[in-house]
Design an enzyme around this catalytic site. Structure first.
Site, PDB file in Angstrom:
ATOM      1  CG  ASP A 181      -6.403  -7.671   6.203  1.00 55.78           C
ATOM      2  OD1 ASP A 181      -5.821  -6.642   5.814  1.00 55.78           O
ATOM      3  OD2 ASP A 181      -6.493  -7.980   7.412  1.00 55.78           O
ATOM      4  CB  ILE A 182      -4.642 -11.766   9.250  1.00 61.65           C
ATOM      5  CG1 ILE A 182      -4.593 -13.016  10.123  1.00 61.65           C
ATOM      6  CG2 ILE A 182      -4.402 -10.498  10.061  1.00 61.65           C
ATOM      7  CD1 ILE A 182      -3.216 -13.293  10.699  1.00 61.65           C
ATOM      8  CG  ASN A 224      -4.656   2.918   4.870  1.00 61.31           C
ATOM      9  OD1 ASN A 224      -5.481   3.647   4.331  1.00 61.31           O
ATOM     10  ND2 ASN A 224      -4.986   1.789   5.475  1.00 61.31           N
ATOM     11  CD  GLN A 226       2.357   2.564   5.485  1.00 59.22           C
ATOM     12  OE1 GLN A 226       2.714   3.746   5.554  1.00 59.22           O
ATOM     13  NE2 GLN A 226       2.924   1.704   4.664  1.00 59.22           N
ATOM     14  CG  HIS A 239      -0.408  -2.880   2.406  1.00 64.50           C
ATOM     15  ND1 HIS A 239       0.641  -2.342   3.110  1.00 64.50           N
ATOM     16  CD2 HIS A 239      -1.521  -2.617   3.134  1.00 64.50           C
ATOM     17  CE1 HIS A 239       0.177  -1.773   4.209  1.00 64.50           C
ATOM     18  NE2 HIS A 239      -1.139  -1.920   4.245  1.00 64.50           N
TER      19      HIS A 239
HETATM   20  P1  5GP Z   1      -2.488  -1.001   6.966  1.00 67.16           P
HETATM   21  O1  5GP Z   1      -3.070  -0.726   8.318  1.00 67.16           O
HETATM   22  O2  5GP Z   1      -0.970  -0.917   6.997  1.00 67.16           O
HETATM   23  O3  5GP Z   1      -3.075  -0.186   5.862  1.00 67.16           O
HETATM   24  O4  5GP Z   1      -2.897  -2.493   6.605  1.00 67.16           O
HETATM   25  C1  5GP Z   1      -2.229  -3.607   7.100  1.00 67.16           C
HETATM   26  C2  5GP Z   1      -3.159  -4.784   7.001  1.00 67.16           C
HETATM   27  O5  5GP Z   1      -2.402  -5.974   7.135  1.00 67.16           O
HETATM   28  C3  5GP Z   1      -4.240  -4.830   8.090  1.00 67.16           C
HETATM   29  O6  5GP Z   1      -5.527  -4.817   7.478  1.00 67.16           O
HETATM   30  C4  5GP Z   1      -3.952  -6.156   8.825  1.00 67.16           C
HETATM   31  O7  5GP Z   1      -5.124  -6.815   9.226  1.00 67.16           O
HETATM   32  C5  5GP Z   1      -3.150  -6.941   7.798  1.00 67.16           C
HETATM   33  N1  5GP Z   1      -2.191  -7.888   8.345  1.00 67.16           N
HETATM   34  C6  5GP Z   1      -1.281  -7.656   9.329  1.00 67.16           C
HETATM   35  N2  5GP Z   1      -0.539  -8.761   9.558  1.00 67.16           N
HETATM   36  C7  5GP Z   1      -0.990  -9.719   8.696  1.00 67.16           C
HETATM   37  C8  5GP Z   1      -0.606 -11.074   8.459  1.00 67.16           C
HETATM   38  O8  5GP Z   1       0.298 -11.638   9.087  1.00 67.16           O
HETATM   39  N3  5GP Z   1      -1.289 -11.748   7.497  1.00 67.16           N
HETATM   40  C9  5GP Z   1      -2.303 -11.160   6.780  1.00 67.16           C
HETATM   41  N4  5GP Z   1      -2.906 -11.911   5.859  1.00 67.16           N
HETATM   42  N5  5GP Z   1      -2.674  -9.881   6.974  1.00 67.16           N
HETATM   43  C10 5GP Z   1      -2.035  -9.162   7.927  1.00 67.16           C
END
Ligand code: 5GP
Ligand code: ZN
Length: 118
Positions: A34-35, A91, A98, A104
């Site tokens: 994760d970034i 999520n 989300q 994911h």
């Molecule tokens: P969500 O909030 O949808 O459950 O999780 C999305 C996740 O994707 C977040 O933890 C966010 O930090 C990660 N994320 C968003 N954009 C990127 C990206 O370009 N590269 C990586 N490696 N992670 C990302």
């Protein structure tokens, strides 16, 4: 099946168009760091096929969920945190917070995680 959504960030990562620190990939899933990590280990395991999230999973997609669990299992053993444990969580939608609409699971490890989540 490799994803075909052109403007989806995780589809682009799966296709290698956006760089990521990939730790695992097979025919079904791709896993990368994760970034913005929320734990010492924070890996995202994404479906190679574009699905919006858990709600977007249909009956024919069920094997993908099994592959995600297997990927988490293999990564945990490979990176050495299987014995200490981890969290695997997805999520969905607004109340799930989300932010990326591509299926994911977060694989979090490396510290004792709080429960329940905020
Ligand atoms: P969500 O909030 O949808 O459950 O999780 C999305 C996740 O994707 C977040 O933890 C966010 O930090 C990660 N994320 C968003 N954009 C990127 C990206 O370009 N590269 C990586 N490696 N992670 C990302
Ligand atoms: Zn996508």
């Amino acid at each position: 099946m490799i994803s075909t959504m052109t403007d989806c960030i995780f589809c682009r990562i799966v296709r290698g168009e956006i760089p990521s620190q990939t730790v695992y990939q097979n025919e079904w899933v791709t896993a990368f760091h994760d970034i913005a990590p929320k734990a010492p280990v924070h890996i995202l395991i994404v479906s190679n096929k574009h699905l919006s999230g858990p709600l977007g999973v249909e009956e024919t997609d069920a094997p993908i969920i099994g592959e995600i669990a297997l990927a988490a299992n293999r990564i945990a053993r490979q990176l050495g945190f299987a014995a200490n444990g981890f969290r695997l969580v997805a999520n969905e939608g607004h109340d799930g917070s989300q932010s990326v609409a591509h299926l994911h699971f977060h694989l979090l490890a490396g510290r004792r995680l709080g429960w329940p989540p905020g």
